[in-house]
Design an enzyme around this catalytic site. Structure first.
Site, PDB file in Angstrom:
ATOM      1  N   ASP A   1       0.859  -1.174   0.000  1.00 12.41           N
ATOM      2  CA  ASP A   1       0.000   0.000   0.000  1.00 12.41           C
ATOM      3  C   ASP A   1       0.901   1.232   0.000  1.00 12.41           C
ATOM      4  OD1 ASP A   1      -2.474   1.525   0.528  1.00 12.41           O
ATOM      5  OD2 ASP A   1      -3.186  -0.366   1.374  1.00 12.41           O
TER       6      ASP A   1
ATOM      7  N   ASP B   1      -3.075   4.348  -2.357  1.00 10.12           N
ATOM      8  CA  ASP B   1      -4.155   4.858  -1.521  1.00 10.12           C
ATOM      9  C   ASP B   1      -4.608   6.249  -1.940  1.00 10.12           C
ATOM     10  OD1 ASP B   1      -5.705   4.545   1.000  1.00 10.12           O
ATOM     11  OD2 ASP B   1      -4.656   6.404   1.457  1.00 10.12           O
TER      12      ASP B   1
ATOM     13  N   GLU C   1      -6.371   3.386  -6.089  1.00  8.12           N
ATOM     14  CA  GLU C   1      -7.671   3.395  -5.427  1.00  8.12           C
ATOM     15  C   GLU C   1      -8.472   4.546  -6.031  1.00  8.12           C
ATOM     16  OE1 GLU C   1      -9.641   3.434  -0.982  1.00  8.12           O
ATOM     17  OE2 GLU C   1      -8.101   4.867  -1.503  1.00  8.12           O
TER      18      GLU C   1
ATOM     19  N   HIS D   1     -10.935  -3.761   3.531  1.00  6.71           N
ATOM     20  CA  HIS D   1     -10.819  -3.300   4.919  1.00  6.71           C
ATOM     21  C   HIS D   1     -11.637  -2.042   5.198  1.00  6.71           C
ATOM     22  CE1 HIS D   1      -8.256  -0.780   2.604  1.00  6.71           C
ATOM     23  NE2 HIS D   1      -8.106   0.044   3.632  1.00  6.71           N
ATOM     24  N   ASP D   2     -12.211  -1.419   4.151  1.00  3.75           N
ATOM     25  CA  ASP D   2     -13.029  -0.215   4.332  1.00  3.75           C
ATOM     26  C   ASP D   2     -14.521  -0.514   4.225  1.00  3.75           C
ATOM     27  OD1 ASP D   2     -10.851   1.498   4.586  1.00  3.75           O
ATOM     28  OD2 ASP D   2     -10.795   1.966   2.444  1.00  3.75           O
TER      29      ASP D   2
HETATM   30  O1  ISL Z   1     -13.657   7.502   3.342  1.00  5.35           O
HETATM   31  C1  ISL Z   1     -14.323   7.586   2.344  1.00  5.35           C
HETATM   32  C2  ISL Z   1     -15.715   8.027   2.462  1.00  5.35           C
HETATM   33  O2  ISL Z   1     -16.073   8.147   3.803  1.00  5.35           O
HETATM   34  C3  ISL Z   1     -13.781   7.179   1.031  1.00  5.35           C
HETATM   35  O3  ISL Z   1     -14.361   7.724  -0.052  1.00  5.35           O
HETATM   36  C4  ISL Z   1     -12.280   7.380   1.040  1.00  5.35           C
HETATM   37  O4  ISL Z   1     -11.833   8.201   0.054  1.00  5.35           O
HETATM   38  C5  ISL Z   1     -11.640   6.088   0.861  1.00  5.35           C
HETATM   39  O5  ISL Z   1     -12.176   5.246   1.817  1.00  5.35           O
HETATM   40  C6  ISL Z   1     -10.110   6.169   0.971  1.00  5.35           C
HETATM   41  O6  ISL Z   1      -9.630   5.059   1.650  1.00  5.35           O
HETATM   42  C7  ISL Z   1      -8.272   4.881   1.825  1.00  5.35           C
HETATM   43  O7  ISL Z   1      -7.641   5.992   2.411  1.00  5.35           O
HETATM   44  C8  ISL Z   1      -8.003   6.291   3.746  1.00  5.35           C
HETATM   45  C9  ISL Z   1      -7.951   5.067   4.653  1.00  5.35           C
HETATM   46  O8  ISL Z   1      -8.571   5.345   5.878  1.00  5.35           O
HETATM   47  C10 ISL Z   1      -8.626   3.879   4.026  1.00  5.35           C
HETATM   48  O9  ISL Z   1      -8.480   2.751   4.846  1.00  5.35           O
HETATM   49  C11 ISL Z   1      -8.007   3.674   2.678  1.00  5.35           C
HETATM   50  O10 ISL Z   1      -8.457   2.509   2.034  1.00  5.35           O
HETATM   51  C12 ISL Z   1      -7.059   7.347   4.240  1.00  5.35           C
HETATM   52  O11 ISL Z   1      -5.741   6.997   3.966  1.00  5.35           O
END
Ligand code: ISL
Ligand code: CA
Length: 559
Positions: A99, A201, A255, A329-330
């Protein structure tokens, strides 16, 4: 025609290092833990591992806030552990993708510590600032801030710094060529170690309109779509490709947060020399079109919308290559969101979703734990959560006097921590993840849902997953073949063809807990079923109409 490439034929296995395996009894997963489980990963048949961030970090956002890009996070181990991990992965003929978090650093990164001391500091221009003499900064919303504001006042410089994520994640200023050079050198540092690529990311946000105009909220109601339209984004991606990536045999996946399908080809068409793949946000955004007011993503979702989305993105990729996933993970666990985590349907629907992911055109991104059917933990109270996203939203709602219990109900469906609970290896206390209490609770279903039990059961989700991987890897048509959606208006069944030259497959997936039918509209007499998630299916051959039991999934192949 798509040219073969290892990253097109790969199945990516995503590991959240904090939650995979603890090796030193501190309750936190680590690199040595991952090493000890590589034989398991290899046994799945997957061939690329993507690790969520492992660099030094104060962990405001679990590693997405980096304080040193060339050190391993203490919780996870040392650089020696990393070198060994990479060696062990390569020794098993797998590859490693890291990442890359370059939209922002931690506020504890030396650059930001310097930057915030004075406007004349050399590092001040590494970040984005709004000087107080210009009045209030224009509205910018933050994803994670407890007040929702993406500007944070810094008294020593009498200016506000920009942070799209938490206030501990200040956005880096990519306009500054020095920042870009630092980043390219850092990427080379890791590539020279021999890693096989990057998952980038929030890459869609790196370019900002540095005049910081007022945003037209009628055009960008979400504001976040605006963030993803930075004026120099494609210029930067092209520069990175030319300066760094093109010198190595690696895979690059961005991403694509905030990007829409019509933008996709701009990132991935090979002659543009930007990215190999863009990881779109479609699955997270699919909503039930009959209930358009559904406040957050995906609850409930409509299968029609899901089919439309995957079909649209398949077409929009142009000469590029799609990326396919349903969870990470999100996101909540895919089983809970798109399948059915009740005792009755858990296994069958987990297998159905696996059939989907491994028969689509594009590189599948598989999230660790989905192969045993892990599901949402559905925490009852705020104290159980670790995620800054949930915690700060909670604070916001508390402050506004909003409906806390409705919020908590919703988080059971969508919170990111649902997918971050410790991996379930066996039925011992803490599921074999750790000998001590883990950083996040183990899902109480671990007694049945674990690797040990499923290894021994020939019909388990785990063994079905392995079978599917083998099938995908034995027919290149399942990788490169054309994808053709059938019966788009069918509310229960997702059916499509995969075809290349004379080889042809039909995939029939019942996404519902009811009996369903599909009439593909073609002669099926020569189509033979080569895989089903039901133990027995009487008719191996059918004529015109196929009857599907709850969550039934089949792969048919023309002789
Ligand atoms: O958080 C969002 C909406 O609430 C998303 O659109 C966001 O842009 C996306 O989740 C980005 O995620 C990535 O970057 C974040 C991190 O917390 C996430 O885990 C990662 O996947 C910040 O670095
Ligand atoms: Ca540990």
């Amino acid at each position: 025609e798509n040219k073969p490439a290892w990253w097109k034929e790969a199945i990516v296995y995503q590991i959240y290092p904090r939650s995979f395996q603890d090796s030193n009894e501190d309750g936190i997963g680590d690199l040595r833990g991952i090493i000890s489980r590589l034989d398991y990963v290899k046994s799945l048949g997957v061939n690329v591992i993507w690790l969520n961030p492992i660099c030094a970090s104060p962990n405001d956002d679990n590693g997405y806030d980096i304080s040193d890009y060339r050190q391993i996070m203490g919780d996870f181990g040392t650089m020696e552990d990393f070198d060994l991990l990479l060696k062990e992965i390569h020794a098993r003929n797998m590859r490693l993708v890291l990442d890359l978090v370059v939209n922002h650093s931690s506020d504890e990164h030396p650059w930001f510590r310097e930057a915030r001391t004075s406007r004349s500091n050399a590092y001040y221009s590494y970040y984005h600032w709004w000087p107080v003499e210009q009045g209030r900064p224009p509205l910018r919303l933050s994803f994670f801030d407890e007040k929702g504001d993406a500007w944070r006042y810094n008294p020593r410089t009498k200016s506000y710094y920009l942070h799209y994520f938490s206030r501990k994640q200040p956005d880096l200023n990519w306009e500054n060529p020095k920042v870009r050079q630092e980043m390219y050198a850092m990427m080379k540092f890791w590539l020279e170690k021999g890693i096989d690529g990057f998952r980038m990311d929030s890459i869609s946000y790196i370019s900002k309109d540095i005049d910081f105009p007022e945003i037209d909220q009628t055009q960008y109601p979400g504001i976040f779509e605006y963030y993803a339209q930075g004026p120099r984004l494609h210029e930067y991606l092209h520069e990175m490709n030319r300066t760094v990536w093109s010198k190595y045999d690696i895979m690059t996946v961005g991403e694509g947060s905030g990007e829409t399908a019509d933008q996709l080809a701009l990132f991935v068409e090979p002659d543009r020399e930007e990215l190999n793949m863009l990881y779109g946000f479609g699955p997270a955004q699919v909503r039930n079109t009959t209930k358009p007011d559904s406040p957050y993503t995906g609850i409930p979702y409509s299968l029609i919308a899901l089919k439309k989305m995957f079909t649209l993105w398949d077409q929009a990729v142009g000469k590029g290559w799609p990326s396919i996933y349903l969870g990470n993970h999100d996101q909540p666990r895919m089983l809970s969101r798109f399948g059915n985590d009740s005792a009755e349907y858990r296994e069958i629907s987990a297998k159905m979703l696996a059939t989907f992911l491994l028969t689509m055109r594009g590189t599948p991104y598989w999230y660790a734990g989905d192969e045993i059917g892990m599901s949402n933990i559905k925490f009852k109270c705020i104290e159980d959560y670790n995620d800054i996203n949930t915690k700060n939203l909670y604070k916001q709602i508390e402050e506004k006097g909003g409906n806390i219990s409705a919020f908590l109900e919703e988080q059971k469906q969508i919170a990111r921590d649902n997918a971050r609970t410790p991996f379930q290896w066996d039925k011992s206390l803490y599921a074999g993840f750790s000998a001590v209490k883990p950083w996040l609770k183990v899902n109480p279903d671990y007694g049945q849902v674990n690797v040990e039990v499923q290894e021994k059961a020939p019909l388990s989700v785990l063994n079905y997953f392995r079978k599917l991987v083998k099938i995908r890897q034995s027919y290149t048509t399942l990788i490169y073949g054309k994808y053709v959606l059938l019966d788009p208006a069918n509310k229960k069944v997702y059916a499509y063809l995969r075809e290349k030259e004379r080889e042809k497959f039909l995939i029939t997936l019942n996404f519902s807990p009811k009996t369903a039918y599909i009439t593909p509209g073609m002669d099926l007499r020569k189509a033979r079923m080569i895989l089903s998630n039901y133990e027995e299916r009487k008719e191996k051959n059918v004529c015109r109409r196929i009857k599907l039991r709850p969550y039934e999934a089949n792969i048919w192949k023309w002789e």
